[in-house]
Design an enzyme around this catalytic site. Structure first.
Site: not given
Ligand SMILES: *Cc1c(COP(=O)(O)O)cnc(C)c1O
Length: 380
Positions: A47, A101, A173, A198
């Site tokens: 952690r 998101y 992001d 992703k």
């Molecule tokens: C899926 C996604 C998230 C969140 O990610 P998790 O791994 O599902 O927690 C954040 N930002 C974007 C652009 C995403 O596509």
């Protein structure tokens, strides 16, 4: 004197020498307990994000994003929450783009007021739209580009420069573009976030996230991440690192496939509007061409059909699967109304252009001729 059974169960064969085998891949250090004092003078604990298996994955992502410090976490949301709570405190104000998101948006909507953090939502993508939302107590400006699911493009360098001149930190992001196509830190952004679930992992089998920033800004973010506890298990770190090894190959192929797919869909009479920054008539095309090395693997289609017909056409897809998430090797299709924007009111969806007939497609690495043929038969 040989040890008794219970002692053998614990110790027999589990010697340190076994870990010194010079393999070419990173060992999975499954231990949650580490001896001290040690040569490094460090308190190792998962952690604390300092296990070598974790640090290898974090360092690879940091280097891909041209940043000093990297952190891998248990989800993209762990990265978003650790960053925002690491940088903001009661009395601060933050600015968010409406195209972020859905999970990030619900987090802000539901949690910020309880923590006495104020925020504003910006609908336009121009630098002036963002600047108009800045107040005296604004600390953070948070956005994505391209956005989900309409693939709107924000001029990253312009927004970052404006924010810096106003003393506001920018957090971006970068999940949709991946570090292969776009490096926000090079364009002046302060903190980059990824949902590693992703493109980074890329095989639809690991939930993870990442943060990349300067050593200085990583300090408060790391302190928060340690307390929130969104650590990434070393077995997942290993899979993430393995996925990252083919990231460039995958994203190059997905981008090339998406360009061919978009061109085919432009010609399809069932498609009313196509959202893809690689098309020259997309409103963000010129900015995307400047700040991205290619246009990515995400394409959205607004069909010339009512809701029931849209659902029926999607159910006829044979190769592409109707499924949530994105960025994996397989082509996936979903309806944002049912997925990312399910929590948002019908009125609000309409305002933002999320129609009932909007389909978002995450293009995979298959032979694109097969993908195009699949959508053509489904839409016919
Ligand atoms: C899926 C996604 C998230 C969140 O990610 P998790 O791994 O599902 O927690 C954040 N930002 C974007 C652009 C995403 O596509």
């Amino acid at each position: 004197m040989s040890a008794k059974k219970a002692t053998q169960c614990v110790h027999a064969g589990s010697d340190q020498a076994a870990q010194a085998v010079p393999g070419v891949t990173t060992p999975i250090y499954t231990s949650t307990s580490f001896r001290y004092p040690n040569e490094a003078g460090e308190v190792y604990y998962p952690r604390y994000y300092n296990i070598p298996t974790q640090q290898v994955a974090a360092s690879k992502i940091a280097q891909l994003e041209n940043g000093e410090a990297g952190l891998v976490l248990s989800s993209g949301m762990a990265a978003v929450v650790s960053t925002l709570f690491g940088l903001l405190r009661a009395g601060d104000h933050a600015v968010f783009h409406s195209g972020i998101y859905g999970g990030s948006r619900s987090f802000v909507d539901e949690r910020f007021s309880r923590c006495a953090i104020e925020h504003a939502l910006v609908y336009g993508t121009d630098v002036a739209d963002f600047e108009a939302a800045i107040r005296d107590n604004t600390k953070v400006l948070f956005f994505e580009s391209p956005t989900n699911p309409l693939l709107q493009v924000v001029d990253i360098a312009k927004v970052a420069e404006m924010a810096r001149s106003r003393g506001v930190l920018t957090v971006m992001d970068n999940t949709f573009a991946s570090p292969i196509l776009q490096n926000p830190l090079d364009l002046g952004v302060d903190v980059v976030i990824h949902s590693g679930t992703k493109y980074l992992n890329g095989h639809s089998d690991v939930n993870c996230g990442a943060i990349v920033t300067s050593n200085e800004l990583m300090q408060p973010i790391m302190d928060c991440a340690v307390s929130l506890g969104g650590t990434l298990d070393v077995r997942a770190c290993y899979l993430l690192e393995r996925g990252l090894k083919t990231l460039a190959l995958r994203v190059e192929r997905q981008s090339a496939n998406a360009a061919r797919f978009a061109a085919a869909m432009v010609a399809n009479p069932r498609v009313r509007t196509i959202f893809y920054p690689g098309l020259s008539d997309h409103p963000g095309h010129e900015i995307a061409a400047r700040q991205m090395s290619d246009f990515g693997g995400m394409v959205s289609l607004d069909l010339d059909a009512d809701e029931a017909t849209t659902v029926a056409m999607m159910s006829r897809l044979k190769l592409a699967q109707v499924a949530v998430s994105l960025g994996g090797v397989e082509t996936l299709a979903c309806r944002p109304k049912e997925t990312s924007h399910a929590k948002i009111s019908a009125e609000q969806r309409q305002r933002e252009g999320i129609t009932d007939s909007l389909m978002r497609v995450s293009i995979g690495i298959e032979d694109v001729d097969d993908v195009i043929a699949d959508f053509e038969q489904a839409l016919s």
